[in-house]
Design a protein around this motif. Structure first.
Motif, PDB file in Angstrom:
ATOM      1  N   GLY A  18      45.619  15.606 -30.772  1.00 26.47           N
ATOM      2  CA  GLY A  18      46.887  15.051 -31.091  1.00 26.47           C
ATOM      3  C   GLY A  18      47.611  13.758 -30.186  1.00 26.47           C
ATOM      4  O   GLY A  18      48.510  13.596 -30.276  1.00 26.47           O
ATOM      5  N   ASP A  84      45.378  21.264 -27.706  1.00 25.55           N
ATOM      6  CA  ASP A  84      46.023  21.856 -29.008  1.00 25.55           C
ATOM      7  C   ASP A  84      46.271  23.381 -28.611  1.00 25.55           C
ATOM      8  O   ASP A  84      45.040  24.217 -28.481  1.00 25.55           O
ATOM      9  CB  ASP A  84      44.930  21.621 -29.779  1.00 25.55           C
ATOM     10  CG  ASP A  84      45.417  22.127 -31.473  1.00 25.55           C
ATOM     11  OD1 ASP A  84      46.183  23.166 -31.461  1.00 25.55           O
ATOM     12  OD2 ASP A  84      44.571  22.099 -32.250  1.00 25.55           O
ATOM     13  N   ASN A 117      50.035  20.884 -27.140  1.00 29.98           N
ATOM     14  CA  ASN A 117      50.516  20.022 -28.416  1.00 29.98           C
ATOM     15  C   ASN A 117      50.306  21.014 -29.697  1.00 29.98           C
ATOM     16  O   ASN A 117      49.936  21.801 -29.659  1.00 29.98           O
ATOM     17  CB  ASN A 117      49.925  18.756 -28.849  1.00 29.98           C
ATOM     18  CG  ASN A 117      50.682  18.031 -29.688  1.00 29.98           C
ATOM     19  OD1 ASN A 117      51.860  18.154 -29.934  1.00 29.98           O
ATOM     20  ND2 ASN A 117      49.761  17.116 -30.434  1.00 29.98           N
ATOM     21  N   LYS A 118      51.264  20.811 -30.743  1.00 33.07           N
ATOM     22  CA  LYS A 118      51.228  21.232 -32.274  1.00 33.07           C
ATOM     23  C   LYS A 118      51.529  22.683 -32.152  1.00 33.07           C
ATOM     24  O   LYS A 118      51.409  23.563 -33.090  1.00 33.07           O
ATOM     25  CB  LYS A 118      49.809  21.710 -32.581  1.00 33.07           C
ATOM     26  CG  LYS A 118      48.810  20.199 -32.675  1.00 33.07           C
ATOM     27  CD  LYS A 118      47.501  20.399 -33.131  1.00 33.07           C
ATOM     28  CE  LYS A 118      46.590  19.130 -33.235  1.00 33.07           C
ATOM     29  NZ  LYS A 118      45.182  19.244 -33.839  1.00 33.07           N
ATOM     30  N   SER A 146      55.286  19.290 -30.140  1.00 37.03           N
ATOM     31  CA  SER A 146      54.790  18.838 -31.706  1.00 37.03           C
ATOM     32  C   SER A 146      54.912  17.516 -31.921  1.00 37.03           C
ATOM     33  O   SER A 146      56.083  16.947 -32.186  1.00 37.03           O
ATOM     34  CB  SER A 146      55.623  19.542 -32.838  1.00 37.03           C
ATOM     35  OG  SER A 146      55.449  19.321 -33.962  1.00 37.03           O
ATOM     36  N   ASP A 148      53.670  16.013 -34.423  1.00 40.63           N
ATOM     37  CA  ASP A 148      54.179  15.634 -36.176  1.00 40.63           C
ATOM     38  C   ASP A 148      55.720  15.792 -36.255  1.00 40.63           C
ATOM     39  O   ASP A 148      56.183  15.204 -37.109  1.00 40.63           O
ATOM     40  CB  ASP A 148      53.276  16.805 -36.825  1.00 40.63           C
ATOM     41  CG  ASP A 148      51.947  16.459 -37.130  1.00 40.63           C
ATOM     42  OD1 ASP A 148      51.628  15.212 -36.619  1.00 40.63           O
ATOM     43  OD2 ASP A 148      51.318  17.360 -37.797  1.00 40.63           O
TER      44      ASP A 148
END
Length: 196
Positions: A18, A84, A117-118, A146, A148
């Protein structure tokens, strides 16, 4: 600061963690300059009343090409090392990426932030404690994000740039106007995470 008067920050970590999404989350809709397989995002922020111009370098999915490693890391004051949280393999490889950063860095005391991340995903293979422990053992910063959902992304950048400014005593003009990071506000926090 590099010859352009900007603070250079690089992203490192396995493909699929990401990294590019983090760059896009920093300032959605902003154009990114693509050069020789590297995306360069130019960002201007104000932190503690000081205007700071950033160059954020991303490998654009070219992690396997070591041929440009020296120029990629050259003159970088900061590194965002991403894994991740839903992929243990990406966390296991963090040590190798950290070694590469240290090997090719040309700036003494480069500031590094480890980013899990995520955190928006329901699957977690790496605990927050594992990331925090690795960061403490290697004397680097830590945060979970995150990309996203843009959760903790602004805080990640503020934390990294703030540490760069204090570590390197970067000389930057005071801002004559009051402004915050030029980013949209982060959405309400849904998952646990954040920084240490």
């Amino acid at each position: 600061m590099n010859s352009s008067g900007r603070v250079k920050i690089i992203l490192a970590g396995e493909s699929g963690t990401g990294k590019s999404s983090l760059v896009k989350a920093i300032n959605p809709g902003k154009n990114v300059n693509v050069t020789i397989g590297i995306d360069i995002c130019l960002e201007k922020i104000t932190l503690n009343g000081r205007d700071i111009s950033l160059e954020i370098w991303d490998t654009a999915g070219q992690e396997r090409y070591q041929s440009f490693a020296q120029s990629y890391y050259r003159d970088a004051y900061g590194a965002i090392l991403v894994y991740d949280i839903s992929d243990r393999r990406s966390f296991i490889r963090v040590g190798s990426w950290l070694n590469q950063i240290k090997m090719f860095s040309t700036v003494e005391d480069m500031v590094i932030i480890l980013v899990g991340n995520k955190i928006d995903l329901d699957v977690r293979e790496v605990s927050r404690e594992e990331g925090l422990t690795f960061a403490k053992q290697n004397n680097i910063l830590f945060i979970e994000t995150s990309a996203d959902e843009r959760t903790f992304v602004v805080h990640m950048l503020e934390k990294l740039v703030g540490k760069i400014l204090t570590t390197h005593h970067v000389s930057i003009k005071k801002s004559s106007e009051t402004m915050r990071l030029k980013m949209s506000p982060e959405p309400a926090k849904k998952k646990s995470g954040g920084c240490c």
